[in-house]
Design an enzyme around this catalytic site. Structure first.
Site, short mmCIF file in Angstrom:
data_model
loop_
_atom_site.label_atom_id
_atom_site.label_comp_id
_atom_site.label_asym_id
_atom_site.label_seq_id
_atom_site.Cartn_x
_atom_site.Cartn_y
_atom_site.Cartn_z
N ASP A 1 47.92 65.53 4.87
CA ASP A 1 47.36 64.37 5.57
C ASP A 1 47.72 63.09 4.83
O ASP A 1 47.94 62.04 5.44
CB ASP A 1 45.83 64.49 5.69
CG ASP A 1 45.41 65.00 7.07
OD1 ASP A 1 46.11 65.88 7.60
OD2 ASP A 1 44.38 64.54 7.61
N TYR B 1 39.98 78.96 2.15
CA TYR B 1 39.66 78.98 3.57
C TYR B 1 39.45 80.40 4.10
O TYR B 1 38.82 80.59 5.13
CB TYR B 1 40.76 78.28 4.38
CG TYR B 1 40.89 76.78 4.11
CD1 TYR B 1 40.10 76.15 3.17
CD2 TYR B 1 41.80 76.01 4.81
CE1 TYR B 1 40.22 74.79 2.92
CE2 TYR B 1 41.92 74.65 4.57
CZ TYR B 1 41.14 74.05 3.62
OH TYR B 1 41.27 72.70 3.39
N LYS C 1 46.56 73.37 -10.07
CA LYS C 1 45.42 72.81 -10.80
C LYS C 1 45.06 73.81 -11.89
O LYS C 1 43.92 74.28 -12.02
CB LYS C 1 44.26 72.60 -9.79
CG LYS C 1 43.05 71.90 -10.34
CD LYS C 1 43.22 70.42 -10.55
CE LYS C 1 42.01 69.80 -11.19
NZ LYS C 1 42.24 68.45 -11.70
N ASP D 1 46.47 71.29 2.83
CA ASP D 1 45.74 70.66 3.93
C ASP D 1 45.52 69.18 3.61
O ASP D 1 45.77 68.29 4.42
CB ASP D 1 44.39 71.39 4.08
CG ASP D 1 43.64 71.00 5.33
OD1 ASP D 1 44.20 70.25 6.15
OD2 ASP D 1 42.49 71.43 5.50
N ASP E 1 45.94 66.51 -8.46
CA ASP E 1 45.35 65.16 -8.45
C ASP E 1 46.42 64.12 -8.80
O ASP E 1 46.49 63.06 -8.17
CB ASP E 1 44.13 65.06 -9.38
CG ASP E 1 44.24 65.90 -10.65
OD1 ASP E 1 45.22 66.66 -10.79
OD2 ASP E 1 43.36 65.79 -11.52
P1 NAD Z 1 42.39 63.60 13.09
O1 NAD Z 1 43.64 64.08 12.47
O2 NAD Z 1 42.08 64.10 14.45
O3 NAD Z 1 42.39 62.00 13.17
C1 NAD Z 1 42.46 61.16 12.02
C2 NAD Z 1 42.99 59.79 12.45
O4 NAD Z 1 44.37 59.90 12.82
C3 NAD Z 1 42.26 59.24 13.70
O5 NAD Z 1 42.12 57.86 13.58
C4 NAD Z 1 43.21 59.56 14.83
O6 NAD Z 1 43.14 58.68 15.93
C5 NAD Z 1 44.58 59.46 14.14
N1 NAD Z 1 45.59 60.34 14.77
C6 NAD Z 1 45.71 61.68 14.61
N2 NAD Z 1 46.72 62.13 15.35
C7 NAD Z 1 47.27 61.07 15.98
C8 NAD Z 1 48.34 60.91 16.89
N3 NAD Z 1 49.11 61.94 17.31
N4 NAD Z 1 48.62 59.67 17.36
C9 NAD Z 1 47.90 58.62 16.94
N5 NAD Z 1 46.87 58.69 16.06
C10 NAD Z 1 46.55 59.93 15.60
O7 NAD Z 1 41.22 63.95 12.08
P2 NAD Z 1 39.63 64.00 12.28
O8 NAD Z 1 39.21 62.85 13.13
O9 NAD Z 1 39.10 64.15 10.95
O10 NAD Z 1 39.38 65.35 13.07
C11 NAD Z 1 39.15 65.42 14.48
C12 NAD Z 1 38.97 66.89 14.87
O11 NAD Z 1 40.21 67.58 14.67
C13 NAD Z 1 37.94 67.62 14.03
O12 NAD Z 1 37.17 68.42 14.90
C14 NAD Z 1 38.75 68.48 13.08
O13 NAD Z 1 38.06 69.64 12.72
C15 NAD Z 1 39.96 68.80 13.94
N6 NAD Z 1 41.20 69.18 13.22
C16 NAD Z 1 41.98 70.15 13.80
C17 NAD Z 1 43.19 70.50 13.23
C18 NAD Z 1 44.05 71.56 13.90
O14 NAD Z 1 43.85 71.87 15.08
N7 NAD Z 1 45.02 72.13 13.22
C19 NAD Z 1 43.63 69.87 12.04
C20 NAD Z 1 42.83 68.86 11.49
C21 NAD Z 1 41.61 68.51 12.10
#
Ligand code: NAD
Length: 366
Positions: free
Chosen positions: A256, A146, A196, A252, A228
């Site tokens: 998740d 990154y 890895k 990262d 993996d």
């Molecule tokens: P996301 O983590 O925002 O969401 C993935 C899934 O999890 C979605 O269905 C969402 O509704 C659910 N979810 C996430 N947090 C939740 C909560 N607190 N309560 C209930 N449900 C929740 O991932 P994405 O959709 O791939 O990314 C959305 C945006 O967020 C993108 O622009 C990405 O770049 C950004 N992002 C930011 C960070 C950060 O600020 N550190 C980290 C990861 C992704």
């Protein structure tokens, strides 16, 4: 009275909604302790781009330098809306990574925790969950792919190409490994090293450095696992893990997956710690799909507040009280929408109701 300045970066999407609940709890903690929290809000993320032309405006940078700690909501837009911001200025590249670099928050701690009584939230079978899930992922946060050199262009054959470097030096590796060994030493004395090395030279160096450090922590047993295989093992037998350490990108992705095995990313808080500064943020993104509906789970944000109380301010008892209050809400049969499954008898509550219930429980504790 001890005084702390705290940066409040609400972020995008669900960020402001869950931040309100985090602030609600911070204010309550302030009221009942000999402590004063000066909360300093700042624009950060896509909202800052639209208001200031920059996802990480200079005013926000100055606040980063001034505060004792900061708490940050998720940033980012949906895939389509992201196109409204030039690629190099988009929230992660334009704000998140520069902030991590500025604060040098190299150690990221991500607890993945689900007590046995809450096993019904997880997509895993109860027999897989066993006595519950309770592990911590330690992720290197300011190095690797990154942060490496990036080159984009057109090659001699006229084809578009990209070249991104995965760079680490031994100091970057040793400092995160030392943090992980310390955490493992204070827990079950088992450290899973996720790498890895069968493919990546960076993992070979990582493991060499680990072999050099391990003798300083004779109480900790090291177990090696390829990333993996670790992804599979997290689903098949999460109970085998206690502390996992890994480089930036592996962390990262695997963290998740941690949210996945718990049942929701909404259960994933985190602490990002550097030598002088620390910030705290949910591990997840801005969830544009549910933003503005008052249904997001604020556990990740309130848990991040609890981590700040513990790591930055040494308020260990209050941190425990916050965790206990949140677990109590689940134990009482409530949850936000992300954790309620069809047919379950869990009573659904809104984002702000979850925060109110945490506050009520804290007040009831006295
Ligand atoms: P996301 O983590 O925002 O969401 C993935 C899934 O999890 C979605 O269905 C969402 O509704 C659910 N979810 C996430 N947090 C939740 C909560 N607190 N309560 C209930 N449900 C929740 O991932 P994405 O959709 O791939 O990314 C959305 C945006 O967020 C993108 O622009 C990405 O770049 C950004 N992002 C930011 C960070 C950060 O600020 N550190 C980290 C990861 C992704």
């Amino acid at each position: 009275m001890t005084r702390y300045k705290i940066g409040i970066f609400a972020g995008d999407g669900i960020g402001p909604e869950i931040m309100d609940e985090g602030v609600k709890i911070l204010k309550l903690i302030e009221q009942r302790n000999d402590v004063s929290f000066e909360l300093i809000p700042a624009a950060f993320g896509a909202n800052a781009y639209f208001s200031h032309g920059d996802c990480f405006p200079d005013e926000t940078k100055a606040i980063c330098d001034e505060v004792d700690a900061l708490i940050k909501g998720p940033i980012g837009l949906s895939h389509e809306d992201s196109k409204k911001i030039p690629v190099d200025l988009q929230p992660e590249r334009g704000a998140l990574l520069p902030m991590r670099r500025r604060l040098n928050t190299y150690a990221n701690f991500r607890p993945v925790s689900l007590p046995k009584e809450l096993a019904h939230f997880s997509p895993l079978k109860p027999e897989v969950i066993g006595e519950g899930i309770d592990l911590i992922m330690v992720r290197e946060l300011v190095g690797g792919l990154y942060f490496g050199n990036k080159e984009v262009g057109v090659n001699a054959d006229g084809r578009r190409y990209v070249n991104e470097a995965l760079e680490y030096d031994e100091d970057q590796i040793s400092r995160i490994l030392i943090e992980a060994f310390k955490v493992a030493s204070g827990r079950k004395q088992v450290l899973h090293n996720i790498h890895k090395s069968n493919v990546l030279k960076s993992s070979v160096l990582w493991n060499e450095v680990l072999e050099e450090i391990a003798p300083d922590f004779p109480d900790v047993e090291v177990k090696h696992m390829l990333v993996d295989a670790a992804a599979t093992a997290l689903c098949l037998n999460p109970g085998q893990f206690d502390v996992m350490v890994m480089e930036n990108m592996f962390g990262d992705i695997l963290s998740d997956q941690g949210g996945g095995i718990l049942g929701s990313l909404g259960l994933m808080p985190s602490a990002c710690i550097g030598p002088e500064k620390a910030y705290y943020e949910p591990s997840h993104g801005s969830a544009p799909d549910i933003a503005g509906q008052n249904i997001a789970n604020p556990y990740s944000m309130i848990g991040s507040v609890a981590m700040m109380l513990e790591y930055s301010f040494g308020m260990h008892d209050e941190a425990k009280n916050v965790w206990a209050a949140m677990q109590g809400i689940f134990a009482d049969g409530y949850s936000t929408a992300d954790l309620s499954k069809p047919g379950s008898d869990v009573r659904m509550i809104a984002t702000n109701e979850f925060g109110d219930k945490v506050a009520e429980k804290l007040l009831a504790q006295g």
